[in-house]
Scaffold this active site. Structure first.
Site, PDB file in Angstrom:
ATOM      1  N   HIS A 102      22.449  45.407  21.650  1.00 12.20           N
ATOM      2  CA  HIS A 102      23.495  46.334  21.786  1.00 12.20           C
ATOM      3  C   HIS A 102      24.266  45.975  22.903  1.00 12.20           C
ATOM      4  O   HIS A 102      23.935  45.133  23.790  1.00 12.20           O
ATOM      5  CB  HIS A 102      22.723  47.737  22.307  1.00 12.20           C
ATOM      6  CG  HIS A 102      21.662  47.418  23.582  1.00 12.20           C
ATOM      7  ND1 HIS A 102      20.494  46.824  23.309  1.00 12.20           N
ATOM      8  CD2 HIS A 102      21.643  47.614  24.840  1.00 12.20           C
ATOM      9  CE1 HIS A 102      19.820  46.820  24.388  1.00 12.20           C
ATOM     10  NE2 HIS A 102      20.434  47.189  25.373  1.00 12.20           N
ATOM     11  N   CYS A 160      17.063  51.859  16.043  1.00 12.15           N
ATOM     12  CA  CYS A 160      17.228  52.005  14.490  1.00 12.15           C
ATOM     13  C   CYS A 160      16.904  53.544  14.348  1.00 12.15           C
ATOM     14  O   CYS A 160      17.416  54.177  13.510  1.00 12.15           O
ATOM     15  CB  CYS A 160      15.790  51.558  13.883  1.00 12.15           C
ATOM     16  SG  CYS A 160      16.198  49.624  13.943  1.00 12.15           S
ATOM     17  N   HIS A 197      19.017  45.765  12.312  1.00 11.96           N
ATOM     18  CA  HIS A 197      18.297  45.375  13.386  1.00 11.96           C
ATOM     19  C   HIS A 197      18.217  43.939  13.792  1.00 11.96           C
ATOM     20  O   HIS A 197      17.698  43.312  12.813  1.00 11.96           O
ATOM     21  CB  HIS A 197      16.851  45.923  13.191  1.00 11.96           C
ATOM     22  CG  HIS A 197      15.825  45.695  14.306  1.00 11.96           C
ATOM     23  ND1 HIS A 197      15.475  46.574  15.484  1.00 11.96           N
ATOM     24  CD2 HIS A 197      15.107  44.537  14.718  1.00 11.96           C
ATOM     25  CE1 HIS A 197      14.678  45.947  16.106  1.00 11.96           C
ATOM     26  NE2 HIS A 197      14.583  44.723  15.930  1.00 11.96           N
ATOM     27  N   GLY A 255      16.312  42.495  32.167  1.00 11.26           N
ATOM     28  CA  GLY A 255      16.490  43.905  32.180  1.00 11.26           C
ATOM     29  C   GLY A 255      16.681  44.396  30.904  1.00 11.26           C
ATOM     30  O   GLY A 255      16.800  45.677  30.585  1.00 11.26           O
ATOM     31  N   THR A 263      15.336  46.366  27.840  1.00  5.99           N
ATOM     32  CA  THR A 263      14.343  47.172  27.559  1.00  5.99           C
ATOM     33  C   THR A 263      14.035  47.800  26.000  1.00  5.99           C
ATOM     34  O   THR A 263      13.175  47.986  25.456  1.00  5.99           O
ATOM     35  CB  THR A 263      14.155  48.388  28.341  1.00  5.99           C
ATOM     36  OG1 THR A 263      15.415  49.189  28.322  1.00  5.99           O
ATOM     37  CG2 THR A 263      14.126  48.117  30.026  1.00  5.99           C
ATOM     38  N   HIS A 286      16.835  45.876  20.384  1.00  7.09           N
ATOM     39  CA  HIS A 286      17.729  46.024  19.179  1.00  7.09           C
ATOM     40  C   HIS A 286      19.150  45.850  19.794  1.00  7.09           C
ATOM     41  O   HIS A 286      19.394  46.380  20.864  1.00  7.09           O
ATOM     42  CB  HIS A 286      17.695  47.271  18.583  1.00  7.09           C
ATOM     43  CG  HIS A 286      18.658  47.627  17.551  1.00  7.09           C
ATOM     44  ND1 HIS A 286      18.301  48.460  16.297  1.00  7.09           N
ATOM     45  CD2 HIS A 286      19.968  47.692  17.529  1.00  7.09           C
ATOM     46  CE1 HIS A 286      19.330  48.590  15.629  1.00  7.09           C
ATOM     47  NE2 HIS A 286      20.274  48.003  16.110  1.00  7.09           N
ATOM     48  N   HIS A 316      26.333  46.888  26.348  1.00 11.42           N
ATOM     49  CA  HIS A 316      26.983  47.860  27.146  1.00 11.42           C
ATOM     50  C   HIS A 316      28.184  48.101  27.457  1.00 11.42           C
ATOM     51  O   HIS A 316      28.824  46.731  28.135  1.00 11.42           O
ATOM     52  CB  HIS A 316      25.936  47.780  28.522  1.00 11.42           C
ATOM     53  CG  HIS A 316      24.699  47.654  28.588  1.00 11.42           C
ATOM     54  ND1 HIS A 316      23.874  49.093  28.919  1.00 11.42           N
ATOM     55  CD2 HIS A 316      23.524  46.928  28.137  1.00 11.42           C
ATOM     56  CE1 HIS A 316      22.624  48.757  28.915  1.00 11.42           C
ATOM     57  NE2 HIS A 316      22.426  47.463  28.271  1.00 11.42           N
ATOM     58  N   CYS A 356      11.411  51.071  16.382  1.00 10.58           N
ATOM     59  CA  CYS A 356      12.665  50.582  17.128  1.00 10.58           C
ATOM     60  C   CYS A 356      13.638  51.979  17.515  1.00 10.58           C
ATOM     61  O   CYS A 356      13.897  52.563  16.628  1.00 10.58           O
ATOM     62  CB  CYS A 356      13.452  49.562  16.471  1.00 10.58           C
ATOM     63  SG  CYS A 356      14.959  49.405  17.478  1.00 10.58           S
TER      64      CYS A 356
END
Ligand code: AMP
Ligand code: ZN
Length: 117
Positions: A103, A12, A51, A96, A98, A101, A105, A9
């Site tokens: 996250h 990670c 994770h 979208g 990709t 893990h 934005h 990952c």
């Protein structure tokens, strides 16, 4: 086990310092760094150290850490003096995503159209 680091990952690896990133802020539970392909003048990714494949999985398994991710997004927006900002969790390849893990934005520093594309 859920939450355990994954060797393959990318995020990670950033958490462990195995891949460089432009770190903006770190806490006990989160790391925030600049997106390598920014879509706005401020484009920061806020990730949990643990994770989980996406935001909903994180919230289901470790809700306090999901809250930490959101709070950090707000703290960074304040630090960057954004007049307004958007927090996006792309979930699933159809949206979208990709990197699998979780996250957030954090996007700001320009006009943000609604609805988004
Ligand atoms: P998503 O498409 O929602 O899964 O978001 C993944 C994001 O990670 C994209 O916006 C990429 O530009 C960003 N990204 C990929 N590799 C890196 C990296 N090494 N450092 C910083 N951001 C990255
Ligand atoms: Zn990971």
């Amino acid at each position: 086990m859920a939450g355990e680091p994954q060797d393959d990952c990318l995020f990670c690896k950033i958490v462990r310092g195995q891949i460089p990133a432009t770190i903006v802020r770190e806490t006990e539970t989160t790391v925030a760094f600049r997106d390598i392909n920014p879509q706005a003048p401020t484009h920061v990714l806020v990730i949990p150290r643990v994770h989980h494949p996406d935001a909903a999985s994180l919230a289901a398994a470790e809700p306090a850490i999901a809250a930490d991710v959101l709070r950090e997004a707000g703290e960074i927006a304040a630090e960057e003096k954004l007049e307004g900002y958007r927090v996006v969790f792309n979930t699933g390849s159809g949206a979208g995503q990709t990197v699998f893990h979780a996250h957030a934005h954090l996007l700001g520093g320009r006009g943000l159209h609604w609805p988004p594309g």
